[in-house]
Design an enzyme around this catalytic site. Structure first.
Site, PDB file in Angstrom:
ATOM      1  N   TYR A   1       0.812  -1.224   0.000  1.00 39.44           N
ATOM      2  CA  TYR A   1       0.000   0.000   0.000  1.00 39.44           C
ATOM      3  C   TYR A   1       0.845   1.274   0.000  1.00 39.44           C
ATOM      4  O   TYR A   1       0.329   2.357   0.205  1.00 39.44           O
ATOM      5  CB  TYR A   1      -0.899  -0.028   1.243  1.00 39.44           C
ATOM      6  CG  TYR A   1      -2.155   0.813   1.175  1.00 39.44           C
ATOM      7  CD1 TYR A   1      -3.218   0.436   0.363  1.00 39.44           C
ATOM      8  CD2 TYR A   1      -2.294   1.949   1.965  1.00 39.44           C
ATOM      9  CE1 TYR A   1      -4.389   1.177   0.335  1.00 39.44           C
ATOM     10  CE2 TYR A   1      -3.464   2.698   1.935  1.00 39.44           C
ATOM     11  CZ  TYR A   1      -4.499   2.312   1.118  1.00 39.44           C
ATOM     12  OH  TYR A   1      -5.665   3.045   1.088  1.00 39.44           O
TER      13      TYR A   1
ATOM     14  N   LYS B   1      -2.545   9.247   0.335  1.00 34.72           N
ATOM     15  CA  LYS B   1      -3.527   9.594   1.363  1.00 34.72           C
ATOM     16  C   LYS B   1      -2.909  10.490   2.441  1.00 34.72           C
ATOM     17  O   LYS B   1      -3.578  11.371   2.990  1.00 34.72           O
ATOM     18  CB  LYS B   1      -4.100   8.318   1.989  1.00 34.72           C
ATOM     19  CG  LYS B   1      -4.928   7.468   1.031  1.00 34.72           C
ATOM     20  CD  LYS B   1      -6.162   8.192   0.521  1.00 34.72           C
ATOM     21  CE  LYS B   1      -7.072   7.261  -0.263  1.00 34.72           C
ATOM     22  NZ  LYS B   1      -8.318   7.922  -0.722  1.00 34.72           N
TER      23      LYS B   1
END
Length: 258
Positions: free
Chosen positions: A153, A160
């Site tokens: 990720y 993010k």
């Protein structure tokens, strides 16, 4: 009168999943909705039809929010159709889930442009459409990967984290213009997006059950849970919440695990 009666809300990536739940929630509360999609028109049209069945207007606009020309055209279309915008929900996201050493420049640029850059320049367009409205709001959807290490990720997590930083700066700079800016960071939510993660493809039910059992609230977060929080952050009651990222995960991320 419904709390969002005759308000205009843009929800990017609203054909399905969390975006669809947010679009439905606002429509049930009286808002007209701009439904945005990029690749799959059918789910977006279905979302729009369901919104119209609730008696609200729904405008479907195809746009890749990671492309600056598409992004500008999205907001231009909103201005031409509605004359303004009250709420901008930055939900659309994408990314290349793979190990750090397997990441490539194209994957970095694609992910950062859709997840983070589009928030900055989308907010610029939105602010112009929000001028003179009776209190507007921008809410970005983040994830726990911004502060925690999740498998494969890295690039999405970095995007993010950038998104949450932008929320702080936008929150401070847009507050004097009667525009609140905040982020919502959900925990594990059961949507189609989970299929992008190998751990859920291979051992889906066991992993989901384990997460639910170790969540203090006793269950997983739902898209409707997220939608309710997003709507609250657009309400007058949240007017003094500025530049914050609010985690909604039933307490899962608070627990120390060996």
């Amino acid at each position: 009168m419904p709390p969002f009666a005759d308000k205009i809300v843009l929800v990017t990536g609203s054909g399905r999943g969390i975006g669809k739940a947010i679009a439905h929630h606002f429509a049930r509360q009286g808002a007209d909705v701009v439904v945005n999609f990029f690749r799959n028109r059918q789910p977006a049209e279905e979302t729009a039809a369901e919104i119209r069945a609730l008696g609200r207007q729904a405008l479907v606009v195809r746009a890749n929010v990671g492309d600056l020309d598409d992004l500008a055209q999205l907001f231009n279309t909103i201005g031409e159709t509605f004359g303004g915008l009250d709420y901008y929900i930055h939900n659309a996201a994408s990314g290349y889930n793979r190990p750090v050493l397997a990441q490539k420049p194209r994957g970095w640029e694609w992910t950062m442009n859709i997840n983070a850059r589009s928030l900055l320049f989308g907010a610029q367009h939105a602010a112009r459409l929000m001028t003179g409205r009776d209190g507007s709001a921008i809410v970005a959807i983040s994830s726990l990967g911004s502060v925690r290490v999740l498998p494969d990720y890295a690039v999405v997590g970095a995007s993010k984290a950038a998104l949450e930083t932008l929320v702080r700066y936008l929150g401070v700079e847009l507050a004097p213009h009667n525009i609140t800016v905040n982020a919502v960071s959900p925990g594990l939510v059961l949507t189609d997006a989970l299929q992008n993660f190998a751990i859920f493809r291979e051992e889906e039910q066991a992993t989901i059950t384990q997460v639910a059992q170790t969540t203090p609230a006793g269950r997983l977060c739902t898209p409707d849970d997220v939608a309710g929080l997003v709507a609250f952050l657009c309400s007058p009651a949240a007017r003094m919440i500025c530049g914050q990222t609010i985690v909604i995960d039933g307490g899962y991320a608070l627990l120390a695990r060996g």
